[in-house]
Scaffold this active site. Structure first.
Site, PDB file in Angstrom:
ATOM      1  N   ASN A 181       0.865  -1.178   0.000  1.00  0.00           N
ATOM      2  CA  ASN A 181       0.000   0.000   0.000  1.00  0.00           C
ATOM      3  C   ASN A 181       0.904   1.232   0.000  1.00  0.00           C
ATOM      4  O   ASN A 181       1.455   1.597   1.035  1.00  0.00           O
ATOM      5  CB  ASN A 181      -0.904  -0.026   1.252  1.00  0.00           C
ATOM      6  N   LYS A 233       0.108   4.214  -0.367  1.00  0.00           N
ATOM      7  CA  LYS A 233      -0.563   5.417   0.175  1.00  0.00           C
ATOM      8  C   LYS A 233      -0.255   6.619  -0.725  1.00  0.00           C
ATOM      9  O   LYS A 233      -0.116   6.451  -1.930  1.00  0.00           O
ATOM     10  CB  LYS A 233      -0.147   5.641   1.635  1.00  0.00           C
ATOM     11  N   HIS A 255      -9.840   1.168   4.585  1.00  0.00           N
ATOM     12  CA  HIS A 255      -8.575   1.405   5.294  1.00  0.00           C
ATOM     13  C   HIS A 255      -8.839   2.389   6.438  1.00  0.00           C
ATOM     14  O   HIS A 255      -9.634   3.322   6.296  1.00  0.00           O
ATOM     15  CB  HIS A 255      -7.517   1.960   4.333  1.00  0.00           C
ATOM     16  N   GLU A 282      -7.284   4.833   7.501  1.00  0.00           N
ATOM     17  CA  GLU A 282      -7.057   6.253   7.163  1.00  0.00           C
ATOM     18  C   GLU A 282      -8.266   6.826   6.427  1.00  0.00           C
ATOM     19  O   GLU A 282      -8.613   7.994   6.593  1.00  0.00           O
ATOM     20  CB  GLU A 282      -5.767   6.385   6.332  1.00  0.00           C
ATOM     21  N   GLU A 301      -5.838  -4.799  10.425  1.00  0.00           N
ATOM     22  CA  GLU A 301      -4.797  -3.795  10.666  1.00  0.00           C
ATOM     23  C   GLU A 301      -5.110  -3.014  11.942  1.00  0.00           C
ATOM     24  O   GLU A 301      -5.847  -2.020  11.897  1.00  0.00           O
ATOM     25  CB  GLU A 301      -4.745  -2.811   9.501  1.00  0.00           C
ATOM     26  N   GLY A 349       2.063   2.307  10.844  1.00  0.00           N
ATOM     27  CA  GLY A 349       3.028   3.402  10.716  1.00  0.00           C
ATOM     28  C   GLY A 349       3.686   3.796  12.030  1.00  0.00           C
ATOM     29  O   GLY A 349       4.321   4.834  12.124  1.00  0.00           O
ATOM     30  N   SER A 397       2.994  -2.074  10.391  1.00  0.00           N
ATOM     31  CA  SER A 397       4.447  -2.143  10.588  1.00  0.00           C
ATOM     32  C   SER A 397       5.059  -3.491  10.222  1.00  0.00           C
ATOM     33  O   SER A 397       5.998  -3.938  10.873  1.00  0.00           O
ATOM     34  CB  SER A 397       4.809  -1.733  12.020  1.00  0.00           C
TER      35      SER A 397
HETATM   36  P1  PGA Z   1       2.445   0.366   7.704  1.00  0.00           P
HETATM   37  O1  PGA Z   1       1.003   0.574   7.026  1.00  0.00           O
HETATM   38  O2  PGA Z   1       3.009  -0.912   7.139  1.00  0.00           O
HETATM   39  O3  PGA Z   1       3.250   1.570   7.288  1.00  0.00           O
HETATM   40  O4  PGA Z   1       2.229   0.287   9.164  1.00  0.00           O
HETATM   41  C1  PGA Z   1       0.145  -0.501   6.826  1.00  0.00           C
HETATM   42  C2  PGA Z   1      -1.144  -0.009   6.198  1.00  0.00           C
HETATM   43  O5  PGA Z   1      -1.650   1.045   6.595  1.00  0.00           O
HETATM   44  O6  PGA Z   1      -1.697  -0.666   5.303  1.00  0.00           O
END
Ligand code: PGA
Length: 253
Positions: A9, A11, A97, A99, A169, A175, A215
């Site tokens: 992803n 983003k 997601h 976000e 997640e 993140g 992560s």
């Molecule tokens: P990350 O993000 O691996 O940077 O923690 C995962 C995601 O949001 O899909």
């Protein structure tokens, strides 16, 4: 056999040149994928066509949109429809997601509509769920995540739910560099599979891939993917580094 999936992803990161270079460095590694393994790249909307062209001829590699709109078409300036995605060769789409839920106020109902629309156009939804830190601290994560599935997926019939990929997640691990432990992921994934089982039966539940996100990196992928009910990962930060994502792909089994 259930599919094992490494999903990137990106983003809102990278220029198109950087995106091309990243794909050029990672795609050779996908030649060694086993029969039950897949790699998905969820790239920013302006790069979808470029990415679709890059994966031409690769049977186990797919391109996903990071978002799409609920409506079929019409006066919705700035939005992208499922039909548009389908028409350029995109096969998957991230839905729900955290976000999107947080910054764009996407609720259960909106996400259910997106799932329906995606399936209508033969796009595979990668449905994301996961609890915030407060909920985890109060040990209410199972109820919270089960509700996300129930509200946005459980209206689907068996034939439709089978097409969905689920990504667990936990928000506190996204993140943050803080990964859920192997015990926490296996426990949650097994719980989600039980929830699916109760609604759709064991046979069907055993065929749905449940990815872990939060992560994931080269250093922890082998450990995370080893758990019986963890079928790969949805990877943000580490998917922007060729060497990292390469190792994550190799950690699939
Ligand atoms: P990350 O993000 O691996 O940077 O923690 C995962 C995601 O949001 O899909």
């Amino acid at each position: 056999m259930r599919k094992q999936i490494a999903a990137a992803n990106w983003k809102m990161n990278l220029t198109i040149q950087e995106g091309k270079e990243l794909l050029d460095s990672i795609l050779p590694a996908t030649k060694d994928l086993k029969g039950n393994q897949e790699v998905i790249f969820a790239v920013p909307a302006p790069y979808l066509s470029m990415a679709v062209n890059k994966i031409e001829g690769l049977q186990q590699v797919f391109i996903a949109a990071q978002n799409m709109y609920t409506q079929k078409n019409g006066a919705f300036t700035g939005e992208t429809s499922a039909e548009m995605l389908q028409s350029i060769g995109v096969t998957h789409v991230l839905v729900g997601h955290s976000e999107r839920r947080e910054y764009f106020a996407e609720d259960h109902q909106t996400l259910a509509e997106k799932v329906n629309r995606a399936l209508e156009y033969q796009l595979t939804p990668v449905f994301c769920c996961g609890e915030p830190l407060k909920v985890r601290e109060a040990e209410n994560q199972n109820v919270f995540v089960a509700k996300q599935l129930e509200e946005s997926l459980f209206h689907l019939d068996a034939a439709s739910i089978e097409k969905v990929i689920i990504a667990y997640e936990p928000i506190w691990a996204i993140g943050t560099g803080k990964t859920a432990s192997t015990e926490q992921t296996q426990e949650m994934h097994a719980f989600l599979r039980r929830v699916l089982e109760e609604k759709y039966g064991a046979e069907l539940a055993s065929r749905i891939s449940i990815l872990y996100g939060g992560s994931v990196k080269a250093a922890n992928a082998v450990e995370l993917f080893r758990s019986k009910d963890v079928d790969g990962g949805l990877v943000g930060g580490a998917s922007l580094v060729a060497k990292e994502f390469d190792a994550i792909i190799k950690a699939l089994h």
